[in-house]
Design a protein around this motif. Structure first.
Motif, PDB file in Angstrom:
ATOM      1  N   SER A 114      -7.896   3.318 -11.435  1.00  0.00           N
ATOM      2  CA  SER A 114      -7.406   3.700 -10.109  1.00  0.00           C
ATOM      3  C   SER A 114      -6.322   3.209  -9.924  1.00  0.00           C
ATOM      4  N   GLU A 115      -5.627   4.042  -8.672  1.00  0.00           N
ATOM      5  CA  GLU A 115      -4.282   3.513  -8.461  1.00  0.00           C
ATOM      6  C   GLU A 115      -4.139   3.876  -7.126  1.00  0.00           C
ATOM      7  N   ILE A 116      -2.959   3.142  -6.422  1.00  0.00           N
ATOM      8  CA  ILE A 116      -2.691   3.256  -5.061  1.00  0.00           C
ATOM      9  C   ILE A 116      -0.787   3.348  -4.929  1.00  0.00           C
ATOM     10  N   VAL A 117      -0.221   4.310  -4.485  1.00  0.00           N
ATOM     11  CA  VAL A 117       0.830   4.352  -4.535  1.00  0.00           C
ATOM     12  C   VAL A 117       1.493   4.383  -2.763  1.00  0.00           C
ATOM     13  N   ILE A 118       2.575   3.725  -2.487  1.00  0.00           N
ATOM     14  CA  ILE A 118       2.775   3.838  -1.007  1.00  0.00           C
ATOM     15  C   ILE A 118       4.421   3.857  -0.912  1.00  0.00           C
ATOM     16  N   PRO A 119       4.698   4.825  -0.322  1.00  0.00           N
ATOM     17  CA  PRO A 119       6.235   5.125  -0.347  1.00  0.00           C
ATOM     18  C   PRO A 119       7.028   4.034   0.437  1.00  0.00           C
ATOM     19  N   MET A 120       8.045   3.779  -0.060  1.00  0.00           N
ATOM     20  CA  MET A 120       8.880   2.987   0.898  1.00  0.00           C
ATOM     21  C   MET A 120      10.180   3.720   1.646  1.00  0.00           C
ATOM     22  N   ILE A 121       9.825   3.922   2.723  1.00  0.00           N
ATOM     23  CA  ILE A 121      11.079   4.780   3.566  1.00  0.00           C
ATOM     24  C   ILE A 121      11.503   3.939   4.551  1.00  0.00           C
ATOM     25  N   LYS A 122      13.125   4.092   4.643  1.00  0.00           N
ATOM     26  CA  LYS A 122      13.676   3.356   5.829  1.00  0.00           C
ATOM     27  C   LYS A 122      14.599   4.325   6.268  1.00  0.00           C
ATOM     28  N   TYR A 123      14.556   4.325   7.490  1.00  0.00           N
ATOM     29  CA  TYR A 123      15.699   5.426   8.223  1.00  0.00           C
ATOM     30  C   TYR A 123      15.588   6.524   7.752  1.00  0.00           C
ATOM     31  N   GLY A 124      14.333   7.132   7.325  1.00  0.00           N
ATOM     32  CA  GLY A 124      14.326   8.658   6.919  1.00  0.00           C
ATOM     33  C   GLY A 124      14.637   8.651   5.270  1.00  0.00           C
ATOM     34  N   GLU A 125      15.021   7.515   4.552  1.00  0.00           N
ATOM     35  CA  GLU A 125      15.521   7.484   3.419  1.00  0.00           C
ATOM     36  C   GLU A 125      14.232   7.063   2.460  1.00  0.00           C
ATOM     37  N   LEU A 126      14.111   7.738   1.291  1.00  0.00           N
ATOM     38  CA  LEU A 126      12.946   7.217   0.436  1.00  0.00           C
ATOM     39  C   LEU A 126      13.941   6.199  -0.520  1.00  0.00           C
ATOM     40  N   LEU A 127      13.447   4.835  -0.474  1.00  0.00           N
ATOM     41  CA  LEU A 127      13.676   3.992  -1.176  1.00  0.00           C
ATOM     42  C   LEU A 127      13.260   3.926  -2.576  1.00  0.00           C
ATOM     43  N   GLY A 128      11.978   4.193  -2.794  1.00  0.00           N
ATOM     44  CA  GLY A 128      11.107   4.197  -3.775  1.00  0.00           C
ATOM     45  C   GLY A 128       9.586   3.996  -3.378  1.00  0.00           C
ATOM     46  N   VAL A 129       8.909   3.562  -4.335  1.00  0.00           N
ATOM     47  CA  VAL A 129       7.493   3.332  -4.177  1.00  0.00           C
ATOM     48  C   VAL A 129       6.723   1.964  -4.705  1.00  0.00           C
ATOM     49  N   LEU A 130       5.696   1.614  -3.858  1.00  0.00           N
ATOM     50  CA  LEU A 130       5.004   0.443  -4.492  1.00  0.00           C
ATOM     51  C   LEU A 130       3.947   0.894  -5.290  1.00  0.00           C
ATOM     52  N   ASP A 131       3.739   0.643  -6.471  1.00  0.00           N
ATOM     53  CA  ASP A 131       2.478   1.323  -7.246  1.00  0.00           C
ATOM     54  C   ASP A 131       1.655   0.104  -7.688  1.00  0.00           C
ATOM     55  N   ILE A 132       0.494   0.273  -7.498  1.00  0.00           N
ATOM     56  CA  ILE A 132      -0.466  -0.843  -7.963  1.00  0.00           C
ATOM     57  C   ILE A 132      -1.767  -0.114  -8.600  1.00  0.00           C
ATOM     58  N   ASP A 133      -1.974  -0.564  -9.980  1.00  0.00           N
ATOM     59  CA  ASP A 133      -2.950  -0.101 -10.690  1.00  0.00           C
ATOM     60  C   ASP A 133      -4.297  -1.050 -10.694  1.00  0.00           C
ATOM     61  N   SER A 134      -5.394  -0.533 -11.154  1.00  0.00           N
ATOM     62  CA  SER A 134      -6.592  -1.328 -11.409  1.00  0.00           C
ATOM     63  C   SER A 134      -7.051  -0.920 -12.575  1.00  0.00           C
ATOM     64  N   PRO A 135      -7.994  -1.599 -13.440  1.00  0.00           N
ATOM     65  CA  PRO A 135      -8.770  -1.458 -14.609  1.00  0.00           C
ATOM     66  C   PRO A 135     -10.174  -0.765 -13.847  1.00  0.00           C
ATOM     67  N   LEU A 136     -10.183  -0.996 -12.864  1.00  0.00           N
ATOM     68  CA  LEU A 136     -11.618  -0.609 -12.164  1.00  0.00           C
ATOM     69  C   LEU A 136     -11.677   0.630 -11.386  1.00  0.00           C
ATOM     70  N   LYS A 137     -12.475   1.849 -11.515  1.00  0.00           N
ATOM     71  CA  LYS A 137     -12.831   2.863 -10.828  1.00  0.00           C
ATOM     72  C   LYS A 137     -12.810   2.444  -9.183  1.00  0.00           C
ATOM     73  N   ASN A 138     -12.480   3.353  -8.350  1.00  0.00           N
ATOM     74  CA  ASN A 138     -12.658   2.947  -6.847  1.00  0.00           C
ATOM     75  C   ASN A 138     -12.209   1.743  -6.403  1.00  0.00           C
ATOM     76  N   ARG A 139     -11.036   1.058  -6.936  1.00  0.00           N
ATOM     77  CA  ARG A 139     -10.765  -0.371  -6.436  1.00  0.00           C
ATOM     78  C   ARG A 139     -10.307  -0.234  -4.920  1.00  0.00           C
ATOM     79  N   PHE A 140      -9.514   0.518  -4.871  1.00  0.00           N
ATOM     80  CA  PHE A 140      -8.719   0.479  -3.464  1.00  0.00           C
ATOM     81  C   PHE A 140      -9.507   1.490  -2.333  1.00  0.00           C
ATOM     82  N   ASP A 141      -9.750   0.858  -1.309  1.00  0.00           N
ATOM     83  CA  ASP A 141     -10.508   1.477  -0.217  1.00  0.00           C
ATOM     84  C   ASP A 141      -9.667   1.835   1.003  1.00  0.00           C
ATOM     85  N   GLU A 142      -9.947   2.626   2.217  1.00  0.00           N
ATOM     86  CA  GLU A 142      -9.199   2.812   3.056  1.00  0.00           C
ATOM     87  C   GLU A 142      -8.613   1.579   3.858  1.00  0.00           C
TER      88      GLU A 142
END
Length: 159
Positions: A114-142
């Motif tokens: 499973s994975e969650i990716v959060i964009p990093m945006i500052k003053y309308g500019e996309l700086l990049g993303v935070l990426d987090i992976d897990s060896p478990l399915k359904n690891r990340f919730d709301e």
């Protein structure tokens, strides 16, 4: 060093503590790379049941590997490709319960489920993303999504 994963409070309290520690680590430091390195180390220590936490940074029209904790990773990701490229292109968080079901998933670590990716945006500019992976399915919730977005917002303010 105090290990946040041993703290027994609510998830909200744990993230508040991690965010306070993040701010203490990065406040006043002008090096973006140093701040991202400390943020990825903090997430690697704090989050349970993950196998990768790090950043991809925008360079031209693609994401390029930045500071991270985990196994070696893909170096360049085109916008729109994989979970990271999709989150970057759409400029929104993408949470995937089962990466094998995500069209075009890029498997840098075969153990990731499973994975969650959060964009990093500052003053309308996309700086990049935070990426987090897990060896478990359904690891990340709301709640993880909301709290990681808040953590990322505090980091972006200081980049």
């Amino acid at each position: 060093m105090f290990q946040l994963q041993e703290y027994k409070g609510s998830k909200e309290e744990q993230f508040a503590l991690a965010t306070a520690q993040l701010i203490a680590l990065v406040e006043g430091e002008s090096s973006r790379i140093a701040n991202l390195a400390n943020a990825s180390a903090l997430l690697g220590q704090f989050l349970k049941e993950i196998n990768w936490a790090g950043f991809y940074l925008m360079e031209g029209d693609q994401l390029v590997l930045g500071p991270f904790q985990g196994l070696p990773a893909c170096v360049r990701i085109p916008l729109g490709r994989g979970v990271c490229g999709t989150a970057a292109l759409q400029r929104r968080t993408v949470r995937v319960d089962d990466v094998e079901q995500f069209p075009g998933h890029i498997a840098c670590d075969a153990a990731s489920r499973s994975e969650i990716v959060i964009p990093m945006i500052k003053y309308g500019e996309l700086l990049g993303v935070l990426d987090i992976d897990s060896p478990l399915k359904n690891r990340f919730d709301e709640e993880d999504e909301r709290l990681l977005e808040q953590f990322t917002a505090e980091l972006v303010k200081r980049l």
